[in-house]
Scaffold this motif. Structure first.
Motif, PDB file in Angstrom:
ATOM      1  N   ALA A 231      87.059  92.130  15.332  1.00 16.26           N
ATOM      2  CA  ALA A 231      87.181  91.700  13.934  1.00 16.26           C
ATOM      3  C   ALA A 231      85.802  91.510  13.302  1.00 16.26           C
ATOM      4  CB  ALA A 231      87.993  90.408  13.862  1.00 16.26           C
TER       5      ALA A 231
ATOM      6  N   GLN B   8      84.218  94.804  12.600  1.00 11.68           N
ATOM      7  CA  GLN B   8      84.809  95.453  11.435  1.00 11.68           C
ATOM      8  C   GLN B   8      84.465  94.744  10.128  1.00 11.68           C
ATOM      9  OE1 GLN B   8      88.957  95.399  12.542  1.00 11.68           O
ATOM     10  NE2 GLN B   8      88.811  97.281  13.757  1.00 11.68           N
ATOM     11  N   ASP B   9      83.662  93.662  10.246  1.00  8.01           N
ATOM     12  CA  ASP B   9      83.264  92.873   9.059  1.00  8.01           C
ATOM     13  C   ASP B   9      84.470  92.348   8.292  1.00  8.01           C
ATOM     14  OD1 ASP B   9      80.505  93.159   9.466  1.00  8.01           O
ATOM     15  OD2 ASP B   9      80.478  95.112   8.465  1.00  8.01           O
ATOM     16  N   ALA B  10      85.456  91.863   9.041  1.00  7.40           N
ATOM     17  CA  ALA B  10      86.666  91.326   8.408  1.00  7.40           C
ATOM     18  C   ALA B  10      86.337  90.052   7.627  1.00  7.40           C
ATOM     19  CB  ALA B  10      87.717  91.042   9.468  1.00  7.40           C
ATOM     20  N   ARG B  11      86.929  89.906   6.467  1.00  7.95           N
ATOM     21  CA  ARG B  11      86.695  88.709   5.658  1.00  7.95           C
ATOM     22  C   ARG B  11      87.349  87.499   6.300  1.00  7.95           C
ATOM     23  NH1 ARG B  11      87.622  90.735  -0.642  1.00  7.95           N
ATOM     24  NH2 ARG B  11      85.881  92.235  -0.674  1.00  7.95           N
ATOM     25  N   ASP B  12      88.548  87.705   6.815  1.00  4.45           N
ATOM     26  CA  ASP B  12      89.266  86.624   7.495  1.00  4.45           C
ATOM     27  C   ASP B  12      89.428  87.038   8.958  1.00  4.45           C
ATOM     28  OD1 ASP B  12      91.042  84.757   8.511  1.00  4.45           O
ATOM     29  OD2 ASP B  12      92.160  84.587   6.632  1.00  4.45           O
ATOM     30  N   VAL B  13      88.533  86.530   9.821  1.00  2.00           N
ATOM     31  CA  VAL B  13      88.496  86.943  11.230  1.00  2.00           C
ATOM     32  C   VAL B  13      89.805  86.616  11.938  1.00  2.00           C
ATOM     33  CG1 VAL B  13      87.369  86.571  13.452  1.00  2.00           C
ATOM     34  CG2 VAL B  13      85.992  86.835  11.384  1.00  2.00           C
TER      35      VAL B  13
ATOM     36  N   GLU C  60      92.588  88.916  10.877  1.00  2.21           N
ATOM     37  CA  GLU C  60      92.368  90.255  11.423  1.00  2.21           C
ATOM     38  C   GLU C  60      92.665  90.301  12.917  1.00  2.21           C
ATOM     39  OE1 GLU C  60      91.578  94.269  11.648  1.00  2.21           O
ATOM     40  OE2 GLU C  60      92.043  92.979   9.945  1.00  2.21           O
TER      41      GLU C  60
END
Length: 292
Positions: free
Chosen positions: A199, A202-207, A210
């Protein structure tokens, strides 16, 4: 095949030549009535096989063979002789004689021996061709491109029928993370740790959100792989793909259950357990082995 005949008996030379020509065994490129006379002719024509009499005046068969070999001749020799002395025959084999033709000359024996000689030549040529091919392959090795981790994983996912599925990219990325971290099996990281690493990658905003999505995608994709394997097993469980992947990557009891249900065409299949950790561990180890 190209033959050269050396014999002090003119009748023997004529008979051997006739057998070769009539039997379409090859061509006679030259002949001589003694060893001394034959050397220059043999070195000039370079025949495949020299048919040479054992006992001749001035220079006998063995002495002629020694001189020819010392001058670089690499053809084969077939001895023509009435000699039955075991010691002399043994010496002839040591000198490099391939076969003996006994006098009086027999057509069937000559044809049989020359056919065997031709077969040996064909085999030798085939082996040389294989050797040359292998040498060419070896010479290409330094320029062969090493497969990437992604290529190795992709090949395995393709075998399991899930390449391009929603979770296939997650599987590739997780294996890349595992190999970069160099985790041995006895310290295989927790799944949550892997989901979190992916996560973040992938630079997810909400780890956290994700991470849950990754787990769902993996579960769905691995279930599809199980269904694909079960379908193969229902048709033919002896296939290479089924024998390799079904017992290694999944809980085999679940695969067996699926296989039975597919075979019975059940409309309401039972719930299947998906073991994500086992799948990832085996995938990681096999890819690591192939990659290294």
């Amino acid at each position: 095949m190209r033959y050269y005949i050396v014999d002090d008996d003119r009748a023997s030379r004529l008979m051997l030549k006739k057998i070769i020509v009539d039997g379409e065994l090859g061509i006679v490129v030259g002949e001589a009535e003694n060893g001394e006379e034959s050397i220059s002719g043999i070195l000039t024509t370079e025949p495949d096989v020299v048919l040479i009499d054992f006992l001749m005046p001035e220079l006998d068969g063995l002495e002629t063979i020694e001189q020819l070999k010392s001058k670089g001749f690499e053809g084969q020799f077939i001895m023509i002789s009435q000699v039955v002395n075991k010691e002399m025959v043994g010496e002839a084999y040591i000198k490099g004689i391939e076969f003996f033709i006994h006098k009086p000359i027999n057509r069937v024996e000559v044809q049989s021996i020359l056919t065997k000689t031709a077969e040996q030549f064909q085999l030798k040529d085939s082996l040389l061709a294989i050797k040359d091919s292998l040498a060419n392959i070896v010479s290409l090795k330094p320029v062969l491109k090493k497969q990437s981790i992604r290529e190795v994983v992709t090949s395995k996912l393709s075998d399991m029928g899930i390449l391009g599925e929603v979770g296939s990219n997650d599987l590739i990325s997780i294996v890349e993370i595992l190999i970069q971290q160099s985790n041995p099996l006895n310290t295989f990281p927790p799944l949550k740790g892997l989901y979190e690493s992916l996560a973040v990658k992938q630079d997810a905003r909400d780890v956290k959100k994700e991470m849950k999505a990754i787990e769902q995608r993996l579960r769905r994709t691995i279930l599809l792989a199980m269904q694909h394997m079960a379908t193969i097993g229902a048709i033919d469980y002896t296939t290479t793909e089924f024998e390799h992947y079904a017992p290694r990557y999944f809980d085999f009891q679940e695969i067996r259950k699926l296989t039975i249900e597919i075979g019975e065409n059940r409309t309401n299949p039972s719930k299947i357990k998906v073991n994500i950790k086992k799948f990832l561990q085996v995938l990681y180890l096999e890819v690591l082995e192939s990659y290294k």
